[in-house]
Design a protein around this motif. Structure first.
Motif, short mmCIF file in Angstrom:
data_model
loop_
_atom_site.label_atom_id
_atom_site.label_comp_id
_atom_site.label_asym_id
_atom_site.label_seq_id
_atom_site.Cartn_x
_atom_site.Cartn_y
_atom_site.Cartn_z
N THR A 409 0.82 -1.21 0.00
CA THR A 409 0.00 0.00 0.00
C THR A 409 0.85 1.25 0.00
OG1 THR A 409 -0.21 -0.25 2.34
CG2 THR A 409 -2.09 -0.93 1.03
N ASP A 410 2.02 1.19 0.62
CA ASP A 410 2.79 2.42 0.73
C ASP A 410 3.62 2.73 -0.50
OD1 ASP A 410 3.51 2.57 4.28
OD2 ASP A 410 1.77 3.05 3.08
N GLN A 413 1.75 1.28 -5.04
CA GLN A 413 0.55 1.74 -5.71
C GLN A 413 0.80 3.13 -6.27
OE1 GLN A 413 -2.82 1.33 -3.20
NE2 GLN A 413 -2.85 -0.88 -3.44
N ASP A 431 -5.29 8.43 -2.87
CA ASP A 431 -6.42 8.52 -1.93
C ASP A 431 -6.01 8.84 -0.51
OD1 ASP A 431 -8.12 5.90 -3.67
OD2 ASP A 431 -8.46 8.04 -3.81
N SER A 432 -4.81 9.34 -0.32
CA SER A 432 -4.40 9.76 1.02
C SER A 432 -5.21 10.98 1.44
CB SER A 432 -2.92 10.11 1.04
OG SER A 432 -2.15 8.94 1.01
N SER A 433 -5.29 11.17 2.77
CA SER A 433 -6.10 12.24 3.33
C SER A 433 -5.19 13.29 3.96
CB SER A 433 -7.01 11.65 4.40
OG SER A 433 -6.18 11.18 5.46
N ASP A 436 -3.00 11.77 6.61
CA ASP A 436 -1.73 11.19 6.16
C ASP A 436 -0.68 12.26 5.91
OD1 ASP A 436 -4.01 9.28 4.57
OD2 ASP A 436 -2.50 8.28 5.77
N ASP A 462 -11.46 13.59 5.70
CA ASP A 462 -11.43 12.38 4.87
C ASP A 462 -11.36 12.72 3.38
OD1 ASP A 462 -15.01 11.56 5.07
OD2 ASP A 462 -13.94 13.37 4.48
N ALA A 464 -9.94 13.06 -0.17
CA ALA A 464 -8.84 12.43 -0.89
C ALA A 464 -8.00 13.51 -1.57
CB ALA A 464 -9.38 11.44 -1.91
N LYS A 490 -4.40 6.30 5.21
CA LYS A 490 -3.99 5.31 4.22
C LYS A 490 -2.58 4.78 4.50
CE LYS A 490 -6.87 4.40 0.84
NZ LYS A 490 -7.99 4.98 1.50
N THR A 491 -1.71 5.64 5.00
CA THR A 491 -0.32 5.24 5.15
C THR A 491 -0.11 4.48 6.46
OG1 THR A 491 0.16 7.39 6.13
CG2 THR A 491 0.65 7.13 3.80
N LYS A 495 -1.18 5.43 10.47
CA LYS A 495 -1.95 4.48 11.28
C LYS A 495 -1.21 4.12 12.56
CE LYS A 495 -4.32 2.07 7.49
NZ LYS A 495 -5.77 2.13 7.65
#
Ligand code: MN
Length: 507
Positions: A409-410, A413, A431-433, A436, A462, A464, A490-491, A495
């Protein structure tokens, strides 16, 4: 039969006799070492290392890297002792050959082995970029000959090519390479999807390609009439794989894809680029909102060109990309071309500084920007941020699965590049927010987000983020992360920090 002259003729810089002797010696040494070894195709094994070296020469790599390319399988597949390579050549060439051998040792039998190889891959890359470039050239020739490999192995190799090699080539701005990796691997990994996309594209392009040829001709004529004669054109078809990725994001609607076919115009100077744009717009009406000047404002990865989409006059539209030869080389060959234009192969090879030009090429990659005085001394500081992040994640990953997941994912993509209000570029997954973004800047900022602005407007957390967004985080001392942020982020880095903050709050 392979001829060393075919390698030497690809080299764009003048070779002195010492360089030429080195390449010839590596050629003879590898030919003798591999003897009558054969590949799956039945061809002599030596053809493979010869083709690998030819790709390296085409990429613009210097004699040391080319020689190492010729020798890259002598340790593993011809049982030559490392001491012999060092004695016959030198420490530097042994270092490169050894690095490539270590990367290739792992045959990807299942997830664990795959994982281990990825780790070595990055460690080696952080060590010396030339090792990675030789490995890319090696894999490219293997992919070109994949049809000879037993069927049960093809899928695995192709999948790895798509997930690891094509992505890395892309990240190194080696478009020509990443496109070829994608085109070669896609049909093996996604046979059905590749057929579907191929059919969709065929419908569109059959008519378009014929028109494009004619149209290119009238563009050349229009430019020549205004005195722009020293130009060349080429057509660029989107790789099936990247077209498929884009179609997935656009609901498989081919009508929404405007750039599956493009006409490239390569001119001598930057001034000629703008002149060509003016002449083209005087003849064909441009589509509003699709004129992009990446010469004045390069993409974060350094890409430069002018893009415009015009009405061709027969009911269709066409994207035109205008650039100089140097911009073209850098866009297609990335790291390697950068080396060629900026430093010359000699200097970079002798100075052992490939990571310096990697940093220059990827201005978003290093947090140690503008720190050139200390750059040479501190090799670790030259490692791009995203590679350092991989090293961090792999150190801390709880399980190997988690590591693989994070990696996917990191790093593998699609990415978005957004800006801080000061103009620093932050590289995030698609799609990071704003969450992130905030954590990518500093965990203190992340832990105290009160609100976010994108391009000057307040947005929800939220939202993108999109390429080119300018993101501003408003912090408040009393603000704290909430469990909902975990769903938005997302990252892996964000998280992890949110989880840690939530734990702290509980206590
Ligand atoms: Mn090989």
């Amino acid at each position: 039969m392979p001829d060393v002259k075919d390698i030497i003729s690809q080299i764009r810089t003048p070779l002195d006799s010492k360089d030429e002797t080195l390449i010839r010696r590596a050629f003879d040494f590898a030919a003798a070492a591999h003897g009558d070894q054969k590949r799956y195709s039945g061809e002599p094994y030596f053809i493979h290392v010869f083709e690998t070296a030819k790709i390296l020469a085409e990429l613009g790599m210097g004699p040391t890297t080319i020689a190492a390319g010729l020798l890259h399988d002598t340790l593993e597949d011809a049982a030559v002792k490392p001491e012999i390579i060092e004695k016959e050549f030198d420490k530097e060439i042994l270092f490169l050959v050894d690095g490539v051998t270590k990367l290739g040792k792992l045959r990807y039998r299942g997830a664990e082995r795959h994982l281990e190889s990825l780790r070595k891959f990055f460690v080696a890359m952080a060590h010396d970029l030339r090792v990675l470039i030789i490995k890319l050239a090696d894999r490219l020739h293997n992919m070109r000959t994949l049809n000879h490999v037993p069927a049960e192995k093809q899928g695995r190799i192709a999948n790895e090519t798509l997930e690891v090699y094509a992505s890395l080539a892309y990240r190194l701005s080696m478009r020509k390479l990443s496109r070829e990796f994608e085109n070669l691997a896609f049909p093996y990994v996604y046979p059905k999807e590749s057929e579907t996309v191929k059919a969709l594209l065929k419908q569109k392009t059959q008519a378009a390609e014929g028109r494009l040829g004619k149209f290119g001709h009238s563009v050349v004529k229009a430019l020549a009439k205004e005195g722009l004669r020293d130009i060349r054109t080429e057509t660029r078809t989107k790789s099936l794989y990247s077209l498929w990725k884009k179609l997935l994001r656009k609901g498989m609607d081919m009508e929404k894809i405007h750039d599956f076919l493009a006409l490239r115009i390569i001119v001598p100077t930057v001034a000629d680029c703008y002149r060509a744009l003016g002449i083209i717009h005087a003849h064909w009406r441009p589509l509003p909102g699709r004129i992009k000047d990446y010469i004045a404002v390069p993409k974060p990865n350094g890409y430069q060109s002018i893009h415009t989409t015009i009405f061709t006059g027969d009911g269709g539209t066409l994207e035109i990309q205008i650039r100089t030869e140097e911009m073209h080389q850098k866009a297609e060959y990335g790291v390697a071309a950068h080396l060629f234009y900026k430093e010359g192969p000699k200097k970079a090879e002798n100075g052992f500084s490939p990571l310096v030009w990697l940093k220059n090429l990827l201005p978003f990659a290093g947090s140690n920007r503008g720190n050139n005085a200390t750059a040479k001394k501190d090799a670790a500081a030259e490692v791009p941020e995203w590679i350092r992040q991989i090293a961090e994640i792999q150190k801390e990953a709880v399980s190997q699965n988690e590591f693989l997941q994070n990696l996917e994912t990191d790093f593998f993509q699609y990415r978005v590049f957004v800006f801080t209000p000061k103009g620093d570029v932050i590289d995030l997954p698609l799609d990071s927010s704003p969450i992130d973004f905030a954590y990518a800047i500093h965990s203190d900022i992340g832990d105290h987000i009160a609100a976010a602005k994108v391009n000057g407007k307040m947005v929800s957390l939220d939202t993108a983020l999109k390429n080119g967004d300018i993101v501003e985080i408003i912090t408040k001392d009393s603000s704290r992360p909430s469990a909902k942020w975990l769903e938005i982020a997302k990252t892996a880095a964000a998280k992890k920090k949110i989880r840690a903050a939530l734990e702290n709050l509980k206590r």
